[in-house]
Design a protein around this motif. Structure first.
Motif, PDB file in Angstrom:
ATOM      1  N   ILE A  13      32.192  16.898  34.725  1.00 43.42           N
ATOM      2  CA  ILE A  13      32.310  15.836  33.983  1.00 43.42           C
ATOM      3  C   ILE A  13      32.197  14.658  34.984  1.00 43.42           C
ATOM      4  O   ILE A  13      33.036  14.695  35.849  1.00 43.42           O
ATOM      5  CB  ILE A  13      33.453  16.230  33.010  1.00 43.42           C
ATOM      6  CG1 ILE A  13      33.889  14.831  32.142  1.00 43.42           C
ATOM      7  CG2 ILE A  13      34.695  16.333  34.263  1.00 43.42           C
ATOM      8  CD1 ILE A  13      34.929  15.167  31.504  1.00 43.42           C
ATOM      9  N   PRO A  14      31.721  13.502  34.605  1.00 46.08           N
ATOM     10  CA  PRO A  14      31.378  12.500  35.762  1.00 46.08           C
ATOM     11  C   PRO A  14      32.463  11.666  35.569  1.00 46.08           C
ATOM     12  O   PRO A  14      32.510  10.251  35.300  1.00 46.08           O
ATOM     13  CB  PRO A  14      30.140  11.961  35.241  1.00 46.08           C
ATOM     14  CG  PRO A  14      29.995  12.001  33.601  1.00 46.08           C
ATOM     15  CD  PRO A  14      30.627  13.442  33.527  1.00 46.08           C
ATOM     16  N   TYR A  15      33.862  12.046  35.635  1.00 44.00           N
ATOM     17  CA  TYR A  15      34.915  11.017  35.399  1.00 44.00           C
ATOM     18  C   TYR A  15      35.594  10.874  36.641  1.00 44.00           C
ATOM     19  O   TYR A  15      36.980  10.292  36.512  1.00 44.00           O
ATOM     20  CB  TYR A  15      35.850  11.679  34.477  1.00 44.00           C
ATOM     21  CG  TYR A  15      35.328  11.287  32.988  1.00 44.00           C
ATOM     22  CD1 TYR A  15      34.139  11.086  32.358  1.00 44.00           C
ATOM     23  CD2 TYR A  15      36.602  11.308  31.918  1.00 44.00           C
ATOM     24  CE1 TYR A  15      33.948  10.909  31.347  1.00 44.00           C
ATOM     25  CE2 TYR A  15      36.183  11.087  30.550  1.00 44.00           C
ATOM     26  CZ  TYR A  15      34.894  10.797  30.098  1.00 44.00           C
ATOM     27  OH  TYR A  15      34.354  10.610  28.836  1.00 44.00           O
ATOM     28  N   GLY A  16      34.948  10.774  37.716  1.00 45.85           N
ATOM     29  CA  GLY A  16      35.775  10.248  38.834  1.00 45.85           C
ATOM     30  C   GLY A  16      35.623  11.636  40.113  1.00 45.85           C
ATOM     31  O   GLY A  16      35.453  12.551  39.750  1.00 45.85           O
ATOM     32  N   THR A  17      36.126  11.210  41.206  1.00 42.21           N
ATOM     33  CA  THR A  17      36.159  12.168  42.553  1.00 42.21           C
ATOM     34  C   THR A  17      37.140  13.458  42.228  1.00 42.21           C
ATOM     35  O   THR A  17      36.681  14.281  42.727  1.00 42.21           O
ATOM     36  CB  THR A  17      36.517  11.328  43.705  1.00 42.21           C
ATOM     37  OG1 THR A  17      37.777  10.768  43.500  1.00 42.21           O
ATOM     38  CG2 THR A  17      35.455  10.269  43.979  1.00 42.21           C
TER      39      THR A  17
END
Length: 515
Positions: free
Chosen positions: A358-362
């Motif tokens: 999920i591209p919600y942060g590191t």
């Protein structure tokens, strides 16, 4: 005799002299695919859209309903009729008057088509919605539904303008990108990849508000750059997930900086793995149980989240009504995981897995990396297929184009609104990430959750939901990871930032910058 409910004024218990003017700069990440919360329910969309659209109600930290577009409401003694009296003098941002017809259209027409979570509630429980006059709306239920009063915040039922949407294709309507609401701020400009700019609504229905002239949401893809922007004073507010958790302790210690974990009481975000049960290997419950034993969830909380979380025991967060901790447990044991894979009879070498982070942060990137490494220890063959933006992830999850992914769900104060939607077999629908996208089917679970939602007595509801929680955990209906603790870090000059159970995802109409 009907129960009459009229909310009070939300305050933080501290009086400041409000000052007019100024620009509040926040971060929105990842960049939302659109700003219409009636269609897209991802966190970034809700964050921005809540300043534009409004619901009938908002909620205090203890989830007591408070007025928003509805100034008062009544509930009939039998729990079947909810009557809302609307605020007077409300206008849409384009100058058209707001009326009860907008509420009826939003719920009965638009959301019934575009919002799977609310559509389930509408179809299952609402018998009819009627505008009895220009300022009164009456909802009649088919049967009592205890959580219904919690459904009216802007993230769940954002009221939209009938005159712009009626007779159109809701999902392609241009107003989705240039939204028109009743809220304190009007859409002004969206420069993709850079910022979203909202400006003060001079005709807002609350006299003298909002205090801010502008709210700007900056799009900054890199977490380290977001932290630097806050340190330099270029950004006033960071919400949970905007910076790496490792940086939180340092940032909150900066001079003239405030820190709070409040403002998430309605949402109580709950993180989990999604395993696509439509095909091997995750159609086998023993494989799913093996996954749970292979993941050290306490390690994730301690070393990836840096303590900003709590290991989840099941589908309901410990802060949410009807939570029951007495469920099956999955201790971290690679040995046990391997035994379950062997018992399952599944040859993992013949069932490669596509993992969609999920591209919600590191932090989420690291959770995906850790999961891949952990599962490969027990024989999984995993290929990571990253996507760069929230819209692409949404499309793939919504169309069931994944094997393993991650998500977090908002609980919305009651499992009847925030939890059952993820597991009811009737909610296996394409086009949303907030439905039963994993294809979990268990008639007993359907029966228990439905009975729990229809029961009026709290003890009876608890009985049904306690049994349902045990079943969902045993079946690994999702791979429960952790309850998220979201810190808000902001400059001390920003006042009245957190006033409700949805915190920074509220309207900002009372926020001001002390000069």
């Amino acid at each position: 005799m009907a129960t009459v409910l009229v909310g009070g004024v939300l305050t933080q218990g501290v009086a400041w002299s409000q000052t007019q003017g100024g620009t509040l700069v926040a971060v929105v990440q990842p960049e939302p695919p659109l700003l219409m919360s009636g269609i897209n329910q991802q966190g970034p969309t809700l964050y921005v859209a809540a300043k534009i659209y409004q619901g009938l109600l908002t909620y205090s930290a203890d989830l007591t309903p408070q007025p928003s577009l509805a100034k008062s409401w009544t509930i009939s003694d039998d729990g079947l009729v909810y009557t809302f009296t609307l605020q007077e003098g409300v206008k849409w941002h384009d100058g058209h008057p707001f009326s009860a017809e907008d509420v009826v259209f939003t719920v009965d027409k638009l959301l019934r088509e575009t919002q799977p979570r609310i559509r389930t509630l509408i179809n299952k429980y609402i018998d009819k919605i009627v505008a009895t006059d220009e300022s009164t709306v009456e909802f009649t239920l088919k049967s009592p539904f205890a959580p219904f009063i919690y459904a009216f915040e802007a993230g769940s039922i954002p009221i939209v303008p009938k005159h712009l949407y009626e007779g159109t294709d809701y999902k392609t309507n241009p107003a989705n990108l240039t939204p028109v609401g009743t809220g304190p701020f009007k859409f002004d400009e969206w420069k993709r990849g850079s910022y979203i700019k909202l400006v003060r609504n001079p005709d807002y229905w609350k006299p003298g508000q909002p205090y801010l002239d502008e709210v700007i949401f900056r799009v900054v893809p890199d977490a380290a750059s977001r932290a630097v922007a806050f340190e330099k004073g270029d950004v006033h507010v960071l919400r949970g997930g905007d910076v790496d958790n490792v940086d939180v302790k340092r940032l909150r210690a900066l001079p003239d900086t405030e820190y709070s974990l409040k403002g998430w009481e309605m949402y109580s975000p709950h993180a989990y793995m999604i395993m696509n049960m439509r095909k091997p290997p995750f159609d086998n419950v023993l494989v799913r149980q093996a996954v749970m034993h292979a993941i050290n969830r306490q390690f994730i909380v301690d070393n990836i989240l840096f303590g900003l979380g709590k290991v989840a025991t099941g589908p309901i967060a410990s802060t949410t009504l009807l939570y029951d901790p007495d469920v099956p447990t999955y201790d971290y044991s690679i040995k046990k995981a391997k035994e379950l894979i062997k018992e399952s009879g599944v040859d993992l070498s013949k069932t490669p897995v596509k993992m969609l982070p999920i591209p919600y942060g590191t932090s989420w990137d690291r959770i995906a990396e850790y999961t891949k490494q952990s599962l490969e220890q027990i024989g999984f063959q995993i290929t990571t297929e990253p996507v760069s933006d929230a819209g692409s992830w949404f499309t793939r999850i919504s169309n069931w184009d994944y094997d393993l992914s991650f998500n977090y769900a908002f609980q919305y104060g009651d499992p009847g609104l925030g939890v059952s939607r993820l597991y009811l077999s009737s909610n296996i629908v394409k086009g949303t990430h907030t439905a039963n996208v994993q294809n979990y089917v268990n008639p007993k679970a359907d029966e228990l959750m439905t009975a729990g939602d229809q029961a009026v007595d709290l003890a009876e509801r608890q009985k049904y939901y306690s049994e349902a929680q045990k079943l969902l955990v045993e079946d690994v209906a999702n791979g429960y990871l952790f309850e998220i603790e979201n810190p808000t870090i902001y400059h001390s000059s920003v006042k009245n930032l957190i006033n409700s159970a949805v915190g920074v995802s509220d309207s900002f109409d009372n926020v001001f910058i002390q000069k």
